[in-house]
Write a protein that holds these residues in place. Structure first.
Motif, PDB file in Angstrom:
ATOM      1  N   ASN A 220       0.833  -1.200   0.000  1.00  0.00           N
ATOM      2  CA  ASN A 220       0.000   0.000   0.000  1.00  0.00           C
ATOM      3  C   ASN A 220       0.869   1.252   0.000  1.00  0.00           C
ATOM      4  OD1 ASN A 220      -2.529  -1.378   0.126  1.00  0.00           O
ATOM      5  ND2 ASN A 220      -2.199  -1.705   2.320  1.00  0.00           N
ATOM      6  N   TRP A 221       0.281   2.354  -0.488  1.00  0.00           N
ATOM      7  CA  TRP A 221       0.947   3.653  -0.482  1.00  0.00           C
ATOM      8  C   TRP A 221      -0.017   4.658   0.132  1.00  0.00           C
ATOM      9  CZ3 TRP A 221       5.965   4.576  -2.126  1.00  0.00           C
ATOM     10  CH2 TRP A 221       6.611   3.483  -2.716  1.00  0.00           C
ATOM     11  N   ASN A 222       0.394   5.264   1.254  1.00  0.00           N
ATOM     12  CA  ASN A 222      -0.454   6.191   1.996  1.00  0.00           C
ATOM     13  C   ASN A 222       0.000   7.629   1.758  1.00  0.00           C
ATOM     14  OD1 ASN A 222      -1.805   3.950   3.239  1.00  0.00           O
ATOM     15  ND2 ASN A 222      -0.093   3.780   4.683  1.00  0.00           N
ATOM     16  N   ARG A 223      -0.968   8.489   1.477  1.00  0.00           N
ATOM     17  CA  ARG A 223      -0.621   9.900   1.268  1.00  0.00           C
ATOM     18  C   ARG A 223      -0.283  10.554   2.604  1.00  0.00           C
ATOM     19  NH1 ARG A 223      -4.586  13.602  -2.256  1.00  0.00           N
ATOM     20  NH2 ARG A 223      -6.007  13.112  -0.537  1.00  0.00           N
ATOM     21  N   ILE A 224       0.857  11.212   2.622  1.00  0.00           N
ATOM     22  CA  ILE A 224       1.331  11.830   3.866  1.00  0.00           C
ATOM     23  C   ILE A 224       1.413  13.345   3.747  1.00  0.00           C
ATOM     24  CG2 ILE A 224       2.627   9.805   4.621  1.00  0.00           C
ATOM     25  CD1 ILE A 224       5.168  11.133   3.529  1.00  0.00           C
ATOM     26  N   GLY A 225       1.178  13.883   2.558  1.00  0.00           N
ATOM     27  CA  GLY A 225       1.204  15.339   2.408  1.00  0.00           C
ATOM     28  C   GLY A 225       0.980  15.744   0.969  1.00  0.00           C
ATOM     29  N   THR A 226       0.745  17.055   0.787  1.00  0.00           N
ATOM     30  CA  THR A 226       0.521  17.631  -0.537  1.00  0.00           C
ATOM     31  C   THR A 226       1.263  18.939  -0.665  1.00  0.00           C
ATOM     32  OG1 THR A 226      -1.667  16.600  -0.757  1.00  0.00           O
ATOM     33  CG2 THR A 226      -1.207  18.489  -2.160  1.00  0.00           C
ATOM     34  N   CYS A 227       1.998  19.089  -1.750  1.00  0.00           N
ATOM     35  CA  CYS A 227       2.694  20.357  -2.045  1.00  0.00           C
ATOM     36  C   CYS A 227       1.826  21.129  -3.024  1.00  0.00           C
ATOM     37  CB  CYS A 227       4.065  20.106  -2.673  1.00  0.00           C
ATOM     38  SG  CYS A 227       5.170  19.120  -1.622  1.00  0.00           S
ATOM     39  N   SER A 228       1.277  22.256  -2.577  1.00  0.00           N
ATOM     40  CA  SER A 228       0.371  23.053  -3.401  1.00  0.00           C
ATOM     41  C   SER A 228       0.954  24.445  -3.643  1.00  0.00           C
ATOM     42  CB  SER A 228      -0.999  23.152  -2.736  1.00  0.00           C
ATOM     43  OG  SER A 228      -0.879  23.742  -1.451  1.00  0.00           O
ATOM     44  N   GLY A 229       0.217  25.263  -4.386  1.00  0.00           N
ATOM     45  CA  GLY A 229       0.641  26.632  -4.643  1.00  0.00           C
ATOM     46  C   GLY A 229       1.340  26.827  -5.979  1.00  0.00           C
ATOM     47  N   HIS A 230       1.472  25.777  -6.763  1.00  0.00           N
ATOM     48  CA  HIS A 230       2.100  25.909  -8.072  1.00  0.00           C
ATOM     49  C   HIS A 230       1.181  26.643  -9.036  1.00  0.00           C
ATOM     50  CE1 HIS A 230       5.022  22.993  -6.596  1.00  0.00           C
ATOM     51  NE2 HIS A 230       4.008  22.255  -6.192  1.00  0.00           N
ATOM     52  N   SER A 231       1.773  27.398  -9.949  1.00  0.00           N
ATOM     53  CA  SER A 231       0.990  28.268 -10.832  1.00  0.00           C
ATOM     54  C   SER A 231       0.491  27.554 -12.088  1.00  0.00           C
ATOM     55  CB  SER A 231       1.827  29.477 -11.237  1.00  0.00           C
ATOM     56  OG  SER A 231       3.004  29.073 -11.923  1.00  0.00           O
ATOM     57  N   SER A 232       1.009  26.342 -12.350  1.00  0.00           N
ATOM     58  CA  SER A 232       0.610  25.636 -13.570  1.00  0.00           C
ATOM     59  C   SER A 232       0.804  24.138 -13.405  1.00  0.00           C
ATOM     60  CB  SER A 232       1.397  26.170 -14.771  1.00  0.00           C
ATOM     61  OG  SER A 232       0.928  25.597 -15.977  1.00  0.00           O
ATOM     62  N   VAL A 233       0.557  23.411 -14.505  1.00  0.00           N
ATOM     63  CA  VAL A 233       0.699  21.960 -14.511  1.00  0.00           C
ATOM     64  C   VAL A 233       2.147  21.560 -14.236  1.00  0.00           C
ATOM     65  CG1 VAL A 233       0.497  19.884 -15.928  1.00  0.00           C
ATOM     66  CG2 VAL A 233      -1.217  21.697 -16.105  1.00  0.00           C
ATOM     67  N   ILE A 234       2.320  20.507 -13.454  1.00  0.00           N
ATOM     68  CA  ILE A 234       3.671  20.049 -13.090  1.00  0.00           C
ATOM     69  C   ILE A 234       4.070  18.911 -14.012  1.00  0.00           C
ATOM     70  CG2 ILE A 234       5.072  19.049 -11.240  1.00  0.00           C
ATOM     71  CD1 ILE A 234       2.888  20.402  -9.356  1.00  0.00           C
TER      72      ILE A 234
END
Length: 234
Positions: A220-234
């Motif tokens: 399994n892979w558990n989400r531990i965080g999210t990096c947000s605030g980017h201005s466009s598609v990564i």
């Protein structure tokens, strides 16, 4: 002469050589006729020799000695024996989504193995493929079920992460070619996936302009965080 019903659908290719006529069509048939086209000598259904759930078609034919060479819409070239039932795959590649007429079959994801001897690739044909660099041959093909855009090999060589067009990501076990995990956390495409140097973490970047961080817990892979605030598609 009157026209004959050679194929069920369009005839894409014809080749007259060595007193025989070769034909290939939209129906996936590769046919061999005698010189005056009064008798069908051989017919091979290439749909039975390509592992795809879409409809195959023969786009090019030629004769080399006692072998018929057939090039298919699935980017595969086969050698078909004039005598007997031998059909051999010579080369293969990615192709379009045969269920989607608007799909051009682009190859999106490419990543080398940690030992540098192989690489993997994914595309709109819903497959993950592993290639041997020295022999220049495909060694593994995994049916993913959905168009894929990105892939990355884990540092230990045991896993390949795949990012999908529908916003999901998955992890495939290299040894047996089985996808052991899949999760859809985003609605838009996943253009990039990357393992951490230790292999314990996985970054999943989406067209939602965020990067989700996952930690491995067995299969399994558990989400531990999210990096947000980017201005466009990564």
């Amino acid at each position: 002469k009157c026209p004959i019903q050679a194929h069920n659908g369009m005839v894409y290719c014809l080749r007259f050589k060595n007193d025989c006529l070769l034909s290939g069509g939209k129906d996936g048939l590769c046919n061999v006729w005698n010189s005056d086209v009064s008798q069908k000598i051989k017919s091979v259904d290439m749909n039975k020799h390509d592992a795809t759930d879409g409809k195959n078609s023969v786009r090019a034919v030629d004769l080399l000695g006692d072998k018929v060479l057939a090039g298919c819409i699935t980017s595969s070239i086969y050698s078909v024996a004039l005598q007997g039932n031998d059909v051999k795959l010579l080369t293969c590649g990615h192709f379009g989504d045969l269920k989607d007429k608007q799909s051009y079959g682009e190859l999106w994801g490419l990543a080398p193995s940690p030992n540098g001897r192989q690489y993997c690739s994914v595309g709109e044909d819903r497959t993950l493929r592993i290639w041997d660099i020295q022999s220049r041959k495909q060694v593994t093909r995994v049916e993913l079920g959905d168009p894929a855009l990105s892939c990355h090999w884990s540092p230990n060589g045991e896993w390949i992460a795949v990012g999908y067009k529908n916003g999901a990501f998955g992890v495939v076990e290299v040894a047996n070619g089985v996808e052991t995990f899949r999760k859809r956390s985003r609605r838009r495409r996943i253009p990039c996936v990357k393992f951490s140097p230790c292999g314990k973490f996985l970054a999943v970047a989406s067209a939602n302009n965020v990067v989700d961080m996952y930690e491995q817990d067995g299969e399994n892979w558990n989400r531990i965080g999210t990096c947000s605030g980017h201005s466009s598609v990564i």
